[in-house]
Design an enzyme around this catalytic site. Structure first.
Site, mmCIF file in Angstrom:
data_model
loop_
_atom_site.group_PDB
_atom_site.id
_atom_site.type_symbol
_atom_site.label_atom_id
_atom_site.label_comp_id
_atom_site.label_asym_id
_atom_site.label_seq_id
_atom_site.Cartn_x
_atom_site.Cartn_y
_atom_site.Cartn_z
ATOM 1 N N GLU A 1 -0.384 4.743 -0.591
ATOM 2 C CA GLU A 1 -1.172 5.974 -0.754
ATOM 3 C C GLU A 1 -0.289 7.189 -0.511
ATOM 4 O O GLU A 1 0.506 7.209 0.435
ATOM 5 C CB GLU A 1 -2.330 5.985 0.252
ATOM 6 C CG GLU A 1 -3.435 5.028 -0.125
ATOM 7 C CD GLU A 1 -4.462 4.889 0.979
ATOM 8 O OE1 GLU A 1 -4.085 4.972 2.154
ATOM 9 O OE2 GLU A 1 -5.638 4.697 0.655
ATOM 10 N N ASP B 1 -5.512 14.118 -24.959
ATOM 11 C CA ASP B 1 -5.640 12.709 -24.560
ATOM 12 C C ASP B 1 -4.951 11.879 -25.645
ATOM 13 O O ASP B 1 -5.540 11.583 -26.680
ATOM 14 C CB ASP B 1 -7.116 12.352 -24.427
ATOM 15 C CG ASP B 1 -7.326 10.880 -24.088
ATOM 16 O OD1 ASP B 1 -6.331 10.127 -24.073
ATOM 17 O OD2 ASP B 1 -8.483 10.490 -23.840
ATOM 18 N N THR C 1 -2.961 6.375 -21.945
ATOM 19 C CA THR C 1 -2.857 5.025 -21.408
ATOM 20 C C THR C 1 -1.397 4.619 -21.561
ATOM 21 O O THR C 1 -0.649 5.232 -22.322
ATOM 22 C CB THR C 1 -3.722 4.028 -22.193
ATOM 23 O OG1 THR C 1 -3.300 4.058 -23.558
ATOM 24 C CG2 THR C 1 -5.197 4.379 -22.109
ATOM 25 N N ARG D 1 -1.331 -2.372 -18.534
ATOM 26 C CA ARG D 1 -2.580 -1.613 -18.589
ATOM 27 C C ARG D 1 -2.562 -0.546 -17.506
ATOM 28 O O ARG D 1 -2.380 -0.865 -16.331
ATOM 29 C CB ARG D 1 -3.775 -2.525 -18.340
ATOM 30 C CG ARG D 1 -3.781 -3.803 -19.126
ATOM 31 C CD ARG D 1 -5.160 -4.399 -19.213
ATOM 32 N NE ARG D 1 -5.959 -3.580 -20.090
ATOM 33 C CZ ARG D 1 -5.828 -3.553 -21.414
ATOM 34 N NH1 ARG D 1 -4.952 -4.321 -22.022
ATOM 35 N NH2 ARG D 1 -6.569 -2.756 -22.155
ATOM 36 N N LYS E 1 -1.209 1.002 -24.886
ATOM 37 C CA LYS E 1 -1.530 0.971 -26.325
ATOM 38 C C LYS E 1 -0.214 1.050 -27.100
ATOM 39 O O LYS E 1 0.638 0.193 -26.921
ATOM 40 C CB LYS E 1 -2.548 2.052 -26.653
ATOM 41 C CG LYS E 1 -3.880 1.785 -25.911
ATOM 42 C CD LYS E 1 -4.974 2.794 -26.200
ATOM 43 C CE LYS E 1 -6.197 2.490 -25.358
ATOM 44 N NZ LYS E 1 -7.250 3.524 -25.481
ATOM 45 N N TYR F 1 0.845 -1.203 0.000
ATOM 46 C CA TYR F 1 0.000 0.000 0.000
ATOM 47 C C TYR F 1 0.870 1.239 0.000
ATOM 48 O O TYR F 1 1.732 1.376 0.862
ATOM 49 C CB TYR F 1 -0.886 0.031 1.255
ATOM 50 C CG TYR F 1 -2.351 0.000 0.924
ATOM 51 C CD1 TYR F 1 -2.904 1.005 0.122
ATOM 52 C CD2 TYR F 1 -3.179 -1.013 1.360
ATOM 53 C CE1 TYR F 1 -4.240 0.970 -0.226
ATOM 54 C CE2 TYR F 1 -4.519 -1.045 1.018
ATOM 55 C CZ TYR F 1 -5.052 -0.053 0.224
ATOM 56 O OH TYR F 1 -6.372 -0.083 -0.121
HETATM 57 C C1 LIG Z 1 -8.267 3.895 -24.631
HETATM 58 C C2 LIG Z 1 -8.585 5.306 -24.438
HETATM 59 C C3 LIG Z 1 -8.914 5.804 -23.170
HETATM 60 C C4 LIG Z 1 -9.222 4.940 -21.959
HETATM 61 O O1 LIG Z 1 -8.300 4.056 -21.532
HETATM 62 P P1 LIG Z 1 -8.687 2.883 -20.494
HETATM 63 O O2 LIG Z 1 -7.368 2.493 -19.958
HETATM 64 O O3 LIG Z 1 -9.379 1.842 -21.302
HETATM 65 O O4 LIG Z 1 -9.572 3.473 -19.460
HETATM 66 C C5 LIG Z 1 -9.072 7.172 -23.028
HETATM 67 N N1 LIG Z 1 -8.954 7.996 -24.079
HETATM 68 C C6 LIG Z 1 -8.686 7.556 -25.319
HETATM 69 C C7 LIG Z 1 -8.552 8.538 -26.445
HETATM 70 C C8 LIG Z 1 -8.506 6.189 -25.539
HETATM 71 O O5 LIG Z 1 -8.273 5.761 -26.779
#
Ligand SMILES: *Cc1c(COP(=O)(O)O)cnc(C)c1O
Length: 450
Positions: free
Chosen positions: A47, A211, A238, A247, A241, A45
């Site tokens: 935090e 994002d 993320t 993840r 990807k 933990y």
């Molecule tokens: C995949 C994605 C997310 C969310 O990611 P998670 O880990 O699945 O919550 C947010 N924004 C965009 C543009 C994405 O492609």
């Protein structure tokens, strides 16, 4: 120890080995990332945040002294602190950021933390229309964020080229004065004009938020513009990807961080790093996933190596060639092609079948991709017109432009053979034969036969 789950892990490994992953948001991690993710850091933990010892160039020393002792809630942090600091430093180096929060459990959590850091309930945020490429977390009516904030939309002007309607975007921004201007997409094969977006956002004093969940690895590999170069204030992403880590989520900012454990500072751009740290913890999350952060640190270390540039370049090259080969076989592509790692095809217009049907038959031969809505889709969300695919994972497996024509042929052959189980089984066999020649990066290296 647990036969039932061990068998399922084994079967999933075999599924991955005998097929190719074409879902553009997926990848195959290295053995190092996998091991860190399965490590004893999962027992801890943590935090709070590590001290900034060793990162003092990012903060004023008086603050450093004040906050050093009290940033974690539990003891036993000598290794977690050092490990999280490594992850933060590597994350900053990857994107040229001043501060990183490596704790978000996912991309969705990262976005939610930024919204919560900067906005009050009811405030407006301007993002891309969901059917034009925006993500679920950009205000889909089914999400909690859509109930809290007021999402307004811009769109593509011309879906045959993918050009965004910047004039309309500017008009909406000036009229509605959103608190956040959000750039970044899940199903958009082109590169947005970050400069123009920043100019528009700055006119109204909006937080410029990018994002970059899909393209983060391409940014680090030098194959996609970095929003920080255009004055963006925040990047969320993320880590699983194109970035090819475990993840998870990540938030990067410019500017100095203060103490997130103390009373919230005023909501000014200057305070953004602190506001975000505070918003992640204790604002929207509890204890960070330290094993995942360890795996993130390993992945970031890999992304800073020269080989990662080679990977990113090949991802984009593979996508361009695959798109061309698909077009030769009659696939009609949204925006007419791709500049990044992903491809959107209108299979309804191309072949008269819906995206769900295409997904199913292509999956049957061992290639995974996903059905996807196209802009202002005439069909439904569950049986949309399109499919979405991409090259990050197959590039990690070692496929190059040489193999792309074959991948395109299989996609078309599966669609053509959709009512022919015998033919589909033959195609599956062909895919598997090629796939086993390209081992997963986490597979143990084969010993050379003596
Ligand atoms: C995949 C994605 C997310 C969310 O990611 P998670 O880990 O699945 O919550 C947010 N924004 C965009 C543009 C994405 O492609």
């Amino acid at each position: 120890m647990d036969k039932e789950i061990a068998n399922l892990i084994h079967e999933e490994q075999e599924r991955q080995r005998h097929g190719f992953e074409l879902i553009p948001s997926e990848n195959y991690v290295s053995r190092g990332v996998l091991e860190a993710n399965g490590s004893v850091f999962t027992n801890k933990y943590s935090e709070g945040y590590p001290s900034f010892e060793g990162l003092t160039e990012w903060m004023d020393e008086r603050i450093a002294e004040e906050i050093l002792p009290n940033r974690r809630y539990y003891g036993g942090q000598e290794n977690t602190d050092r490990m999280e600091r490594v992850a933060i430093a590597r994350a900053c180096r990857m994107f040229g950021a001043d501060h990183a929060n490596v704790q978000p459990h996912s991309g969705a959590q990262a976005n939610m933390a930024v919204y919560n850091a900067w906005m009050e309930p009811g405030d407006k945020i301007l993002g891309m229309d969901l059917s034009h490429g925006g993500h679920l977390t950009h205000g889909a009516p089914v999400t909690q964020s859509a109930q809290i904030y007021n999402f307004i939309r811009y769109k593509q002007k011309d879906t045959t080229t993918g050009e965004i309607d910047y004039d309309e975007l500017e008009e909406i921004a000036l009229k509605e004065k959103p608190k956040i201007l959000l750039v970044g997409y899940s199903a958009y094969p082109r590169i947005p004009d970050f400069k123009r977006m920043a100019e528009i956002g700055n006119k109204i004093g909006a937080l410029l938020m990018a994002d970059m969940a899909h393209v983060a690895g391409l940014i680090v590999g030098g194959e996609h513009p970095n929003p920080f170069d255009y004055g963006f204030h925040v990047i969320t992403t993320t880590t699983h990807k194109t970035l090819r880590g475990p993840r998870g989520g990540l938030i990067l900012t410019k500017g100095k961080v203060g103490d997130p454990i103390k009373k919230a500072p005023p909501k000014t751009l200057e305070n953004i790093p602190t506001l975000i740290d505070k918003s992640v913890f204790p604002g929207t999350q509890g204890g960070p996933l330290m094993h995942t952060i360890a795996a993130k640190a390993v992945a970031f270390g890999e992304a800073l190596q020269p080989e990662f540039k080679v990977y990113a370049t090949q991802v984009v090259k593979n996508a361009r060639i695959l798109a061309e080969e698909m077009q030769k076989l009659g696939f009609i592509l949204l925006t007419g092609g791709t500049d990044n790692h992903l491809i959107l095809a209108d299979v309804h217009k191309s072949f008269g079948i819906d995206g769900a049907e295409a997904e199913r038959v292509i999956d049957e031969i061992g290639l995974s991709l996903n059905k996807n809505s196209i802009p202002d889709d005439p069909l439904t969300m569950f049986k949309p017109s399109g499919i979405r695919l991409g090259t990050p994972a197959i590039t990690t497996r070692g496929l190059t432009e040489k193999e792309m024509p074959q991948i395109a042929k299989w996609l078309k052959a599966a669609i053509d053979a959709r009512d022919d189980e015998v033919k589909l089984a033959e195609l599956k066999q062909e895919v598997a034969e090629m796939a086993i020649r390209f081992p997963l990066p986490s597979d143990p290296k084969k010993k050379a036969k003596k």
